[in-house]
Design a protein around this motif. Structure first.
Motif, mmCIF file in Angstrom:
data_model
loop_
_atom_site.group_PDB
_atom_site.id
_atom_site.type_symbol
_atom_site.label_atom_id
_atom_site.label_comp_id
_atom_site.label_asym_id
_atom_site.label_seq_id
_atom_site.Cartn_x
_atom_site.Cartn_y
_atom_site.Cartn_z
ATOM 1 N N SER A 65 6.275 5.892 7.604
ATOM 2 C CA SER A 65 7.377 6.181 8.162
ATOM 3 C C SER A 65 7.778 7.786 8.235
ATOM 4 C CB SER A 65 8.561 5.681 7.622
ATOM 5 O OG SER A 65 8.232 5.540 5.923
ATOM 6 N N ALA B 225 6.634 13.477 4.672
ATOM 7 C CA ALA B 225 6.313 13.339 2.973
ATOM 8 C C ALA B 225 5.698 14.829 2.420
ATOM 9 C CB ALA B 225 5.431 12.331 2.573
ATOM 10 N N HIS C 289 15.386 1.833 10.043
ATOM 11 C CA HIS C 289 14.332 1.840 10.546
ATOM 12 C C HIS C 289 13.335 0.762 9.778
ATOM 13 C CE1 HIS C 289 14.262 4.795 7.423
ATOM 14 N NE2 HIS C 289 12.873 5.144 7.616
ATOM 15 N N ALA D 156 0.736 -1.306 0.125
ATOM 16 C CA ALA D 156 0.229 0.046 -0.023
ATOM 17 C C ALA D 156 0.919 1.218 -0.150
ATOM 18 C CB ALA D 156 -0.885 -0.007 1.173
ATOM 19 N N ASP E 184 3.465 0.983 4.951
ATOM 20 C CA ASP E 184 4.617 1.258 5.696
ATOM 21 C C ASP E 184 4.431 2.810 6.042
ATOM 22 O OD1 ASP E 184 6.975 3.212 5.647
ATOM 23 O OD2 ASP E 184 8.310 1.638 4.992
ATOM 24 N N HIS F 42 3.395 17.030 -1.588
ATOM 25 C CA HIS F 42 3.531 15.654 -1.182
ATOM 26 C C HIS F 42 4.756 14.931 -2.003
ATOM 27 C CE1 HIS F 42 1.755 11.913 0.913
ATOM 28 N NE2 HIS F 42 2.839 11.606 0.130
ATOM 29 N N SER G 130 2.770 4.482 -2.746
ATOM 30 C CA SER G 130 3.250 5.051 -4.192
ATOM 31 C C SER G 130 4.673 5.349 -4.073
ATOM 32 C CB SER G 130 2.198 5.999 -4.469
ATOM 33 O OG SER G 130 0.827 5.818 -4.257
HETATM 34 P P1 ITT Z 1 2.972 6.109 0.921
HETATM 35 O O1 ITT Z 1 2.042 6.640 1.837
HETATM 36 O O2 ITT Z 1 2.401 6.072 -0.601
HETATM 37 O O3 ITT Z 1 3.734 4.720 1.544
HETATM 38 P P2 ITT Z 1 4.745 8.300 1.485
HETATM 39 O O4 ITT Z 1 5.971 8.917 0.916
HETATM 40 O O5 ITT Z 1 3.572 9.432 1.376
HETATM 41 O O6 ITT Z 1 4.444 7.029 0.575
HETATM 42 P P3 ITT Z 1 4.799 8.393 4.361
HETATM 43 O O7 ITT Z 1 3.632 9.144 4.458
HETATM 44 O O8 ITT Z 1 4.975 7.436 5.253
HETATM 45 O O9 ITT Z 1 4.921 7.821 2.739
HETATM 46 O O10 ITT Z 1 5.817 9.416 4.360
HETATM 47 C C1 ITT Z 1 6.988 9.120 4.589
HETATM 48 C C2 ITT Z 1 8.116 10.067 4.239
HETATM 49 O O11 ITT Z 1 9.316 10.150 5.559
HETATM 50 C C3 ITT Z 1 8.982 9.831 2.957
HETATM 51 O O12 ITT Z 1 8.094 10.633 1.791
HETATM 52 C C4 ITT Z 1 10.233 10.157 3.250
HETATM 53 O O13 ITT Z 1 10.360 11.712 2.898
HETATM 54 C C5 ITT Z 1 10.529 10.149 4.790
HETATM 55 N N1 ITT Z 1 11.278 8.662 4.726
HETATM 56 C C6 ITT Z 1 10.706 7.549 5.319
HETATM 57 N N2 ITT Z 1 11.756 6.749 5.162
HETATM 58 C C7 ITT Z 1 12.644 7.186 4.572
HETATM 59 C C8 ITT Z 1 14.055 6.715 4.288
HETATM 60 O O14 ITT Z 1 14.216 5.385 4.608
HETATM 61 N N3 ITT Z 1 15.103 7.556 3.901
HETATM 62 C C9 ITT Z 1 14.378 8.639 3.865
HETATM 63 N N4 ITT Z 1 13.525 9.522 3.951
HETATM 64 C C10 ITT Z 1 12.644 8.466 4.384
#
Ligand code: ITT
Length: 199
Positions: free
Chosen positions: A69, A85, A181, A6, A67, A91, A8
């Motif tokens: 994060s 994000a 993480h 789930a 996920d 976004h 993008s």
């Molecule tokens: P999905 O909801 O579609 O999964 P998203 O990017 O919107 O994708 P999140 O809302 O979980 O997902 O936002 C996570 C953001 O945190 C991600 O866009 C990165 O900017 C940052 N992030 C998470 N893990 C990371 C990593 O391993 N390295 C660098 N940035 C990370």
């Protein structure tokens, strides 16, 4: 076995695919199945991961992995956190997000630039699964003053892994996956799955 992922976010997909390796589980993205992103209305990483996994499982009938994060910076009281994000407004605009973070920390000395990546993974066996598997992982580090390295995604170029003295974007992908993480969360999730299978 096939799970719908789930997300993008191409960076997450690539890392989770590598981490699952030859586990026998194949990830298929929700986008490739025509599922549009769920709205992330939760106030915690766990809530958002559950929302995303439930949405994908309901739309596809497949087990769903999500996920949620982000990066939490102590000097900013945990921001960008849940809003990593979309920190700078658009976004997924990593360039703008990093620019905003560096600007917010412009006059902050190294000793006060501590930060951590946080990841929650949720696996729902089906949309109404009342016992989701939930696992988290944390990676401690510090925010650099400028970008370093070309690898990874998101905030990786400005996240310093203290033990190795390199940014997350300078680490080989396999090493990042081993210590990150996300890597920790997936290892925990797989251990739970194995324990369930062995019962
Ligand atoms: P999905 O909801 O579609 O999964 P998203 O990017 O919107 O994708 P999140 O809302 O979980 O997902 O936002 C996570 C953001 O945190 C991600 O866009 C990165 O900017 C940052 N992030 C998470 N893990 C990371 C990593 O391993 N390295 C660098 N940035 C990370």
């Amino acid at each position: 076995k096939r799970w719908v992922l789930a997300t993008s976010n191409a960076g997450k997909l690539s890392e989770l695919n590598d981490l699952l390796g030859d586990s026998g589980i194949g990830l298929v993205t929700q986008g490739s199945l025509g599922v549009i992103d769920a709205e992330e209305t939760g106030l915690t990483f766990v809530e958002n991961a559950l929302i995303k996994a439930r949405h994908a499982a309901a739309a596809t009938g497949l087990p769903a992995l999500a996920d949620d994060s982000g990066i939490c910076v102590d000097a900013l009281d945990g921001a960008p956190g849940l809003y990593s994000a979309r920190y700078a407004g658009t976004h997924g605009d990593a360039q703008a997000n990093i620019d905003k973070l560096l600007e917010a920390l412009r006059d902050v000395p190294d000793a006060q630039r501590s930060a951590r990546f946080y990841c929650v993974l949720v696996l729902l066996r089906h949309a109404n699964d009342p016992q989701p598997l939930i696992a988290e992982g944390v990676w401690e580090g510090r925010i650099l003053h400028a970008r370093q390295g070309q690898g990874g995604f998101g905030y990786d170029p400005v996240f310093l892994d203290l033990a190795r003295g390199q940014s997350a974007a300078e680490l080989p992908a396999a090493l990042k996956n081993r210590i990150s993480h996300r890597g920790q969360a997936l290892a925990t999730l797989q251990a739970r799955l194995a324990a369930l299978a062995g019962r």
